[in-house]
Design a protein around this motif. Structure first.
Motif, PDB file in Angstrom:
ATOM      1  N   UNK A 294       0.721  -1.196   0.034  1.00  0.00           N
ATOM      2  CA  UNK A 294      -0.010  -0.092  -0.063  1.00  0.00           C
ATOM      3  C   UNK A 294       0.760   1.124  -0.041  1.00  0.00           C
ATOM      4  N   UNK A 295       1.734   1.300   0.662  1.00  0.00           N
ATOM      5  CA  UNK A 295       2.743   2.307   0.881  1.00  0.00           C
ATOM      6  C   UNK A 295       3.485   2.841  -0.434  1.00  0.00           C
ATOM      7  N   UNK A 296       3.960   1.653  -1.003  1.00  0.00           N
ATOM      8  CA  UNK A 296       4.631   1.803  -2.305  1.00  0.00           C
ATOM      9  C   UNK A 296       3.854   2.273  -3.387  1.00  0.00           C
ATOM     10  N   UNK A 297       2.422   1.620  -3.479  1.00  0.00           N
ATOM     11  CA  UNK A 297       1.719   2.260  -4.367  1.00  0.00           C
ATOM     12  C   UNK A 297       1.241   3.510  -4.302  1.00  0.00           C
TER      13      UNK A 297
ATOM     14  N   UNK B 236       0.833   9.247  -5.789  1.00  0.00           N
ATOM     15  CA  UNK B 236       0.513  10.463  -5.194  1.00  0.00           C
ATOM     16  C   UNK B 236       1.735  11.425  -5.299  1.00  0.00           C
ATOM     17  N   UNK B 237       1.386  12.764  -5.263  1.00  0.00           N
ATOM     18  CA  UNK B 237       2.706  13.700  -5.030  1.00  0.00           C
ATOM     19  C   UNK B 237       3.285  13.476  -3.587  1.00  0.00           C
ATOM     20  N   UNK B 238       4.468  13.640  -3.415  1.00  0.00           N
ATOM     21  CA  UNK B 238       5.288  13.475  -2.422  1.00  0.00           C
ATOM     22  C   UNK B 238       4.603  14.102  -1.202  1.00  0.00           C
ATOM     23  N   UNK B 239       3.817  15.290  -1.239  1.00  0.00           N
ATOM     24  CA  UNK B 239       3.399  16.012  -0.131  1.00  0.00           C
ATOM     25  C   UNK B 239       2.309  15.199   0.542  1.00  0.00           C
ATOM     26  N   UNK B 240       1.448  14.570  -0.388  1.00  0.00           N
ATOM     27  CA  UNK B 240       0.079  13.850   0.191  1.00  0.00           C
ATOM     28  C   UNK B 240       0.528  12.473   0.579  1.00  0.00           C
ATOM     29  N   UNK B 241       1.586  12.027   0.146  1.00  0.00           N
ATOM     30  CA  UNK B 241       1.895  10.367   0.145  1.00  0.00           C
ATOM     31  C   UNK B 241       1.591   9.908   1.761  1.00  0.00           C
ATOM     32  N   UNK B 242       2.348  10.695   2.607  1.00  0.00           N
ATOM     33  CA  UNK B 242       2.399  10.100   3.910  1.00  0.00           C
ATOM     34  C   UNK B 242       0.912  10.154   4.684  1.00  0.00           C
ATOM     35  N   UNK B 243       0.030  11.135   4.533  1.00  0.00           N
ATOM     36  CA  UNK B 243      -1.025  11.011   4.911  1.00  0.00           C
ATOM     37  C   UNK B 243      -2.114  10.352   4.381  1.00  0.00           C
TER      38      UNK B 243
ATOM     39  N   UNK C  57      -8.641   7.608  -5.343  1.00  0.00           N
ATOM     40  CA  UNK C  57      -9.166   7.195  -6.725  1.00  0.00           C
ATOM     41  C   UNK C  57      -8.641   8.313  -7.690  1.00  0.00           C
ATOM     42  N   UNK C  58      -8.539   9.530  -7.374  1.00  0.00           N
ATOM     43  CA  UNK C  58      -8.369  10.385  -8.290  1.00  0.00           C
ATOM     44  C   UNK C  58      -7.055  10.109  -9.152  1.00  0.00           C
ATOM     45  N   UNK C  59      -6.143   9.878  -8.225  1.00  0.00           N
ATOM     46  CA  UNK C  59      -4.829   9.845  -8.870  1.00  0.00           C
ATOM     47  C   UNK C  59      -4.687   8.322  -9.489  1.00  0.00           C
ATOM     48  N   UNK C  60      -5.645   7.348  -9.176  1.00  0.00           N
ATOM     49  CA  UNK C  60      -5.371   6.202 -10.037  1.00  0.00           C
ATOM     50  C   UNK C  60      -5.745   6.285 -11.299  1.00  0.00           C
TER      51      UNK C  60
END
Length: 177
Positions: A88-91, A96-103, A134-137
């Motif tokens: 999940x983390x890798x996906x 996602x943009x790097x700023x959004x990925x952790x949250x 979903x938007x990023x997918x």
């Protein structure tokens, strides 16, 4: 199928999401219609992810949505929780943009039951993470997300679907319930 074809084709150039609800008694052809749509979508260069609510499993709040994310992130049913979290983390990091990925990872892990020790924040934060995922997918490749058998869904999943239908933006995705 012609109506669905125009709906699917319409979300590509417009880059806007659509929600389609298919209703009918058992045996009328709802699954067949979804199968035909899947063939159409994949032949047009899109992809389809399916999630299903089952009546006989332990009821989970986001049963169908969890299966959709599992499919999009390459998580297998046989994956242990640690491996599922890693996938999940890798996906998410790839989408996602790097700023959004952790949250996004934190909140999606909560939705999927992969972070049982974490506190559940406001549901709107969880729903926002689901929306952005979903938007990023869809931005990577036009995508149809099929939520099957939602008549067995928990109220939390219905609330998520309602949120997604209202708030998905600027991405060629279609939600089918």
């Amino acid at each position: 199928l012609g109506l669905v074809r125009s709906g699917w084709a319409g979300c590509l150039p417009e880059r806007r999401p659509h929600l389609v609800t298919v209703l009918g008694p058992p045996g009328i052809g709802k699954s067949r219609l979804c199968h035909e749509l899947s063939v159409l979508v994949t032949s047009d260069g899109g992809r389809v992810f399916r999630g299903r609510c089952l009546p006989y499993e332990e009821q989970a709040g986001y049963q169908a949505f969890s299966r959709l994310v599992h499919a999009a992130a390459g998580i297998l049913e046989s994956d242990p929780p640690a491996a599922a979290r890693d996938k999940l983390k890798l996906g998410i990091e790839q989408l996602m943009p790097a700023t959004e990925a952790p949250e996004t990872f934190r909140y999606l892990a909560l939705l999927l039951g992969l972070a049982p020790d974490d506190n559940v924040p406001n549901a709107q934060l969880l729903f926002f993470a689901a929306r952005r995922f979903l938007e990023c997918v869809g931005l990577v490749q036009p995508t149809v997300f099929v939520f099957e058998d939602i008549h067995w869904a928990e109220s939390s999943e219905i609330a998520l679907l309602e949120y997604l239908a209202r708030h998905l933006r600027a991405s060629p995705v279609m939600l089918i319930t």
